[in-house]
Scaffold this motif. Structure first.
Motif, short mmCIF file in Angstrom:
data_model
loop_
_atom_site.label_atom_id
_atom_site.label_comp_id
_atom_site.label_asym_id
_atom_site.label_seq_id
_atom_site.Cartn_x
_atom_site.Cartn_y
_atom_site.Cartn_z
N PHE A 50 0.84 -1.20 0.00
CA PHE A 50 0.00 0.00 0.00
C PHE A 50 0.88 1.26 0.00
O PHE A 50 0.65 2.19 -0.78
CB PHE A 50 -0.94 0.02 1.22
N ALA A 54 1.17 4.37 -2.70
CA ALA A 54 0.85 5.76 -2.34
C ALA A 54 2.04 6.70 -2.53
O ALA A 54 1.87 7.81 -3.03
CB ALA A 54 0.36 5.80 -0.89
N ASP A 152 -4.96 10.15 -3.99
CA ASP A 152 -3.55 9.88 -3.68
C ASP A 152 -3.17 10.47 -2.33
O ASP A 152 -2.49 9.83 -1.52
CB ASP A 152 -2.63 10.48 -4.76
N ALA A 155 -4.54 8.55 0.53
CA ALA A 155 -3.79 7.29 0.72
C ALA A 155 -2.48 7.55 1.48
O ALA A 155 -2.11 6.77 2.37
CB ALA A 155 -3.51 6.63 -0.62
N TYR B 10 -6.00 1.40 -5.01
CA TYR B 10 -5.87 1.50 -3.56
C TYR B 10 -6.87 0.59 -2.85
O TYR B 10 -6.57 0.04 -1.81
CB TYR B 10 -6.14 2.93 -3.09
#
Lengths: 194, 113
Positions: A50, A54, A152, A155, B10
Motif C-alpha cells: 500500500f 501511495a 492519492d 492514501a 488502492y
C-alpha cells in the motif's frame, strides 16, 4: 523497541540482511525498516504494498510533494521519528531544506503552490479531527486539485496515520540527522517495497 | 471499509491489509483483533492501552506496555493488537475522507480537472 520480539525476534535471513546493511551503509537499519521484517506476512508485506503505491506509484503529485505530506501528517501526530525521516526525504527530493521546514511550521504561509497548500490543510484537518466534510474537499477541488490527486493524498495520509502510531507505540529509536540523510537517499532510490 | 471501493488500485491494496490483519492467522483471536481495530469491547488494561494507541500514540509509555504484558497477553498478541489498533484508527479517518470526496463529486465536483 518496546517489544523484545521486535528487537531480537527476527529470522536468520533478516538478521543477516540487517548485518550486511549496517556494514555497507555504516548505519543500523532504522526501526521503521526493521519492523516490516517481523512476521512480514502479518503486516509488513501488505503494508509495504500500500505504502509503495501511495508514495511511489503513478500520481499527479511529485515524490517530493508526497513525502512532504507524509512529514506534515507526522508532525500533527507528533511523531518525531517520522517527521525527521520524511522531512529528510522530501528535502532531498526538492533539493531544498527550507521549504520543508516552512511547511511544517505553517503550511498556510509557506512558499508552495495553491493546490499543495489546500491539500495539506485538508489532510491536517482529517488527521486532527478524524473527518472532513464534502465542502472541505470542494475547496481543494476549486483550486485545481484533481479527484485522483485527492485520492492519492488520502492514501498517503492513511499510510502515515498507521505508521506514526506504530512508530510511537513501539518506540522507534530516533537516530542522528546523518543517519536520516542516508535513509532518505535509500528511500528515494529504492522506494518502500524493498 | 465498505466505502473504499475498488474503483482505484488502492481499494484492493487496502482491503488486502485489512483482511490479513483481521482474518488471517494470528496468535490473538479474530474477535480480539477486531475489537482492537474498532477500539471497543476490550477488557482492561487492554482497553486503556488500545485507546491511547488509536488516539494519542505519542503518549504511550513503557509502563503501559509492561502492564499489558503483566496481564498475561503475549508479545506476539500485543504486536498484532497494536497493528490492528493503528490500522483501525487510520482506516476510520481514511474512509471519512473518501466519503467526503465521493459526496463532493456527486454534488457538483464536476469541474474537477
Amino acid at each position: 523497541m518496546r517489544l523484545e520480539i521486535l528487537n531480537n525476534g527476527y529470522k536468520l535471513g533478516a538478521r543477516l540482511l540487517f548485518s550486511i546493511i549496517k556494514i555497507v551503509s555504516g548505519y543500523p537499519l532504522p526501526d521503521a525498516a526493521r519492523l516490516v521484517f517481523y512476521r512480514p506476512d502479518f503486516y509488513g508485506t501488505p503494508a509495504k504494498a500500500f505504502t509503495q503505491r501511495a508514495m511511489r506509484g503513478p500520481s499527479g503529485w511529485s515524490v517530493a510533494e508526497r513525502e512532504l505530506m507524509a512529514a506534515y501528517v507526522s508532525k500533527l501526530n507528533q511523531c518525531t521519528f517520522c517527521v525527521k525521516a520524511h522531512s529528510a526525504v522530501s528535502a532531498a527530493a526538492y533539493g531544498d531544506n527550507t521549504k520543508v521546514e516552512s511547511v511544517l511550521t505553517d503550511p498556510g504561509e509557506a512558499a508552495i503552490t495553491l493546490p499543495l497548500r489546500a491539500t495539506l490543510l485538508m489532510l491536517g484537518k482529517l488527521t486532527r479531527q478524524g473527518t472532513v466534510s464534502a465542502d472541505d474537499v470542494r475547496k481543494v477541488i476549486a483550486v485545481g486539485v484533481s479527484t485522483s490527486q485527492i485520492e492519492d493524498a488520502l492514501a498517503v495520509c492513511f499510510a502515515f496515520n498507521v505508521t506514526n502510531r506504530l512508530a510511537d507505540t513501539f518506540d522507534f529509536f530516533v537516530p542522528s540527522d546523518d543517519a536520516f540523510k542516508a535513509g532518505a537517499k535509500y528511500l528515494l532510490k529504492r522506494g518502500y517495497s524493498g | 471499509m465498505d466505502t473504499v471501493k475498488d474503483t482505484s488500485d488502492y481499494g484492493a491494496l487496502f482491503q488486502n491489509l485489512i483482511n490479513r490483519i483481521l482474518k488471517g492467522d494470528g496468535y490473538s483471536t479474530a474477535g480480539l483483533r477486531q475489537a482492537a481495530f474498532n477500539n471497543s469491547d476490550l477488557p482492561e488494561p487492554l482497553h486503556a492501552f488500545i485507546t491511547k494507541v488509536a488516539n494519542a500514540a505519542f503518549k504511550v509509555t513503557d509502563g503501559e506496555v509492561e502492564a499489558v504484558k503483566q496481564s498475561g497477553v503475549s508479545e506476539d498478541e500485543i504486536f498484532e493488537l497494536i497493528v490492528c489498533a493503528a490500522v483501525g484508527a487510520a482506516s476510520r479517518q481514511y474512509e471519512n475522507g473518501l466519503a467526503a470526496l465521493a459526496e463532493a463529486m456527486q454534488e457538483g465536483g464536476q469541474h474537477a480537472s
